[in-house]
Scaffold this motif. Structure first.
Motif, PDB file in Angstrom:
ATOM      1  N   ALA A 107       0.855  -1.199   0.000  1.00 23.42           N
ATOM      2  CA  ALA A 107       0.000   0.000   0.000  1.00 23.42           C
ATOM      3  C   ALA A 107       0.881   1.235   0.000  1.00 23.42           C
ATOM      4  O   ALA A 107       1.253   1.763   1.044  1.00 23.42           O
ATOM      5  N   THR A 108       1.229   1.687  -1.199  1.00 25.09           N
ATOM      6  CA  THR A 108       2.035   2.890  -1.339  1.00 25.09           C
ATOM      7  C   THR A 108       1.297   3.877  -2.234  1.00 25.09           C
ATOM      8  O   THR A 108       0.353   3.506  -2.939  1.00 25.09           O
ATOM      9  N   ALA A 109       1.746   5.111  -2.229  1.00 24.28           N
ATOM     10  CA  ALA A 109       1.106   6.156  -3.027  1.00 24.28           C
ATOM     11  C   ALA A 109       1.187   5.871  -4.521  1.00 24.28           C
ATOM     12  O   ALA A 109       0.454   6.468  -5.314  1.00 24.28           O
ATOM     13  N   LYS A 110       2.070   4.936  -4.912  1.00 18.86           N
ATOM     14  CA  LYS A 110       2.211   4.597  -6.338  1.00 18.86           C
ATOM     15  C   LYS A 110       1.460   3.324  -6.715  1.00 18.86           C
ATOM     16  O   LYS A 110       1.385   2.976  -7.885  1.00 18.86           O
ATOM     17  N   SER A 111       0.903   2.626  -5.728  1.00 15.92           N
ATOM     18  CA  SER A 111       0.179   1.383  -5.994  1.00 15.92           C
ATOM     19  C   SER A 111      -1.144   1.685  -6.693  1.00 15.92           C
ATOM     20  O   SER A 111      -1.973   2.427  -6.163  1.00 15.92           O
ATOM     21  N   LYS A 112      -1.333   1.096  -7.857  1.00 13.06           N
ATOM     22  CA  LYS A 112      -2.526   1.387  -8.659  1.00 13.06           C
ATOM     23  C   LYS A 112      -3.704   0.519  -8.220  1.00 13.06           C
ATOM     24  O   LYS A 112      -3.613  -0.708  -8.220  1.00 13.06           O
ATOM     25  N   VAL A 113      -4.773   1.186  -7.853  1.00  8.62           N
ATOM     26  CA  VAL A 113      -5.995   0.506  -7.395  1.00  8.62           C
ATOM     27  C   VAL A 113      -7.139   0.821  -8.350  1.00  8.62           C
ATOM     28  O   VAL A 113      -7.289   1.951  -8.805  1.00  8.62           O
ATOM     29  N   VAL A 114      -7.926  -0.208  -8.658  1.00  9.68           N
ATOM     30  CA  VAL A 114      -9.132  -0.047  -9.474  1.00  9.68           C
ATOM     31  C   VAL A 114     -10.311   0.096  -8.522  1.00  9.68           C
ATOM     32  O   VAL A 114     -10.437  -0.661  -7.552  1.00  9.68           O
ATOM     33  N   MET A 115     -11.181   1.056  -8.801  1.00  7.46           N
ATOM     34  CA  MET A 115     -12.332   1.306  -7.929  1.00  7.46           C
ATOM     35  C   MET A 115     -13.617   1.203  -8.750  1.00  7.46           C
ATOM     36  O   MET A 115     -13.849   1.999  -9.658  1.00  7.46           O
ATOM     37  N   ILE A 116     -14.440   0.208  -8.430  1.00  5.27           N
ATOM     38  CA  ILE A 116     -15.722   0.018  -9.115  1.00  5.27           C
ATOM     39  C   ILE A 116     -16.831   0.318  -8.108  1.00  5.27           C
ATOM     40  O   ILE A 116     -17.083  -0.457  -7.181  1.00  5.27           O
ATOM     41  N   ASN A 117     -17.458   1.464  -8.283  1.00  2.00           N
ATOM     42  CA  ASN A 117     -18.487   1.934  -7.352  1.00  2.00           C
ATOM     43  C   ASN A 117     -19.870   1.413  -7.727  1.00  2.00           C
ATOM     44  O   ASN A 117     -20.073   0.838  -8.792  1.00  2.00           O
ATOM     45  N   GLY A 118     -20.836   1.683  -6.841  1.00  2.00           N
ATOM     46  CA  GLY A 118     -22.215   1.290  -7.094  1.00  2.00           C
ATOM     47  C   GLY A 118     -22.927   2.264  -8.026  1.00  2.00           C
ATOM     48  O   GLY A 118     -22.313   3.161  -8.611  1.00  2.00           O
ATOM     49  N   ASP A 119     -24.220   2.086  -8.128  1.00  2.00           N
ATOM     50  CA  ASP A 119     -25.056   2.890  -9.027  1.00  2.00           C
ATOM     51  C   ASP A 119     -25.217   4.308  -8.475  1.00  2.00           C
ATOM     52  O   ASP A 119     -25.621   4.498  -7.328  1.00  2.00           O
ATOM     53  N   ASP A 120     -24.916   5.308  -9.299  1.00  2.00           N
ATOM     54  CA  ASP A 120     -25.028   6.704  -8.863  1.00  2.00           C
ATOM     55  C   ASP A 120     -26.458   7.095  -8.482  1.00  2.00           C
ATOM     56  O   ASP A 120     -26.661   8.081  -7.772  1.00  2.00           O
ATOM     57  N   ALA A 121     -27.451   6.344  -8.954  1.00  2.00           N
ATOM     58  CA  ALA A 121     -28.846   6.635  -8.611  1.00  2.00           C
ATOM     59  C   ALA A 121     -29.176   6.226  -7.175  1.00  2.00           C
ATOM     60  O   ALA A 121     -30.206   6.596  -6.642  1.00  2.00           O
ATOM     61  N   ASP A 122     -28.275   5.467  -6.568  1.00  2.00           N
ATOM     62  CA  ASP A 122     -28.457   5.013  -5.189  1.00  2.00           C
ATOM     63  C   ASP A 122     -27.591   5.893  -4.279  1.00  2.00           C
ATOM     64  O   ASP A 122     -26.365   5.885  -4.400  1.00  2.00           O
ATOM     65  N   PRO A 123     -28.201   6.676  -3.382  1.00  2.00           N
ATOM     66  CA  PRO A 123     -27.410   7.561  -2.523  1.00  2.00           C
ATOM     67  C   PRO A 123     -26.401   6.815  -1.664  1.00  2.00           C
ATOM     68  O   PRO A 123     -25.364   7.368  -1.293  1.00  2.00           O
ATOM     69  N   ASN A 124     -26.696   5.546  -1.349  1.00  5.38           N
ATOM     70  CA  ASN A 124     -25.739   4.757  -0.567  1.00  5.38           C
ATOM     71  C   ASN A 124     -24.408   4.638  -1.294  1.00  5.38           C
ATOM     72  O   ASN A 124     -23.346   4.658  -0.674  1.00  5.38           O
ATOM     73  N   ALA A 125     -24.479   4.497  -2.618  1.00  7.57           N
ATOM     74  CA  ALA A 125     -23.260   4.319  -3.410  1.00  7.57           C
ATOM     75  C   ALA A 125     -22.318   5.498  -3.214  1.00  7.57           C
ATOM     76  O   ALA A 125     -21.099   5.322  -3.085  1.00  7.57           O
TER      77      ALA A 125
END
Length: 365
Positions: A166-184
């Motif tokens: 876990a370093t500032a250069k470690s590339k992470v992919v982020m797959i979020n939920g549906d923007d229509a859902d406020p929880n996301a």
């Protein structure tokens, strides 16, 4: 004779008027009785958003129905599922209002789109409880988990699993939920709060809560970043994590952490097998039970302050009394003390033949 006739006519008129008034009163009584059957209705509506997320049909619905029956033996639960269609959910709400349901518990498929339906229902005297997702409009109460905390737990689990990587250069992919859902948005907020500055979120997209979409996004991320350059993946829920896990396997990418949420059985099995690092357990029974208590109290005109002790502001700016429950991070180390202990999944459920060896190594058997 004239005087006598006048008395007869006056008497007849009085009787006629009395009968007329009585008839009007009776008609009014009948009408009130019909409308009263709506007002005295002991039907509570439950509207859930989709059938793709396993929890709703398997846990939320039966837990909610059982608690309503326990609190109000002669209450009836009217149920409908939107099958991920906001227009269908709006129609389902309208139909329940027409049937005389006086309290509706709704987990909105689209929190903004449902606003007009909620307002229309409330204008007709119906109380609405937002369940799991904070719907817009004049809802009476909201029950869910601290969703920013959920995102923080997901982010921290990813960092913990990355360890020294876990370093500032470690590339992470982020797959979020549906923007229509406020929880996301809240999950995303919490995750960013933990991850920003600690890793490089090199690719971020919405997976729309669909495993197929998440799989496509993961494939695009691999193409864009390169298979060897991805250190870890944040998936906002377990359904999407399943699609992502399949894509990673197909691309021969292994030994990178993947998060999730909902403690679905398949996710727990992936955690045991080592293809998913963590999930977030949001105990469905306390959430469904609280929603049922709120609904019954609102139906019976009782106070809900003891149940909804917090306050949140919805996307429409409405201040809503809320009950916010505490989520728990689940990794291989605490499966026994969380989902197994609570009876969400048994060891037998988790440790099928395919996972027997992994379960033994994890100390589950």
């Amino acid at each position: 004779m004239n005087a006598t006739m006048r008395r007869v006519v006056i008497g007849a008129t009085a009787v006629s008027m009395a009968l007329s008034i009585a008839a009007c009163g009776k008609a009014g009584d009948d009408k009130d009785s019909d409308s009263g059957s709506g007002s005295d209705s002991k039907s509570i509506g439950l509207l859930l958003p989709d059938t793709v997320t396993a929890r709703y049909e398997k846990f939320d619905k039966p837990y909610f129905e059982a608690k309503v029956k326990e609190l109000c033996s002669d209450c009836d639960v009217q149920y409908a599922n939107a099958a991920a269609d906001p227009a269908k959910q709006a129609q389902q709400m309208s139909s329940m209002v027409t049937k005389g349901v006086k309290v509706i518990v709704v987990s909105a498929q689209d929190s903004a789109a449902i606003k007009s339906s909620i307002k229309s229902a409330v204008d007709k005297g119906v109380k609405v409880v937002a369940y799991d997702r904070l719907a817009q409009g004049p809802v009476s109460a909201y029950v869910s988990f601290d969703n920013v905390k959920v995102g923080e737990l997901q982010g921290q689990a990813l960092l913990d699993a990355l360890g020294a990587k876990a370093t500032a250069k470690s590339k992470v992919v982020m797959i979020n939920g549906d923007d229509a859902d406020p929880n996301a948005g809240q999950f995303k907020e919490g995750a960013h709060k933990v991850l920003d500055g600690k890793v490089d979120i090199a690719y971020e997209q919405s997976g729309l809560w669909k495993d197929t979409v998440a799989a496509q996004k993961m494939s695009a991320a691999i193409t864009q970043l390169g298979a060897k350059n991805i250190a870890g993946v944040y998936a906002a829920n377990d359904g999407m994590a399943g699609g992502i896990a399949n894509t990673l396997k197909g691309a021969k990418i292994s030994n990178i952490p993947l998060t999730g949420q909902d403690a679905e059985l398949a996710a727990i099995q992936r955690i045991v097998a080592g293809t998913q690092a963590a999930t977030v357990y949001k105990a469905y029974k306390p959430e469904a039970d609280t929603a049922a208590e709120l609904a019954v109290n609102l139906l019976q005109g009782k106070d809900i302050k003891s149940l909804a002790t917090a306050e949140v502001t919805s996307g429409s700016g409405d201040k809503v009394p809320a009950s916010l429950l505490t989520p728990v991070s689940v990794t291989k180390a605490n499966i026994k003390d969380t989902v197994v202990k609570d009876g969400l999944w048994s060891v037998q459920d988790i440790c099928t033949a395919e996972y027997a060896a992994a379960c033994k190594a994890a100390g589950l058997q």
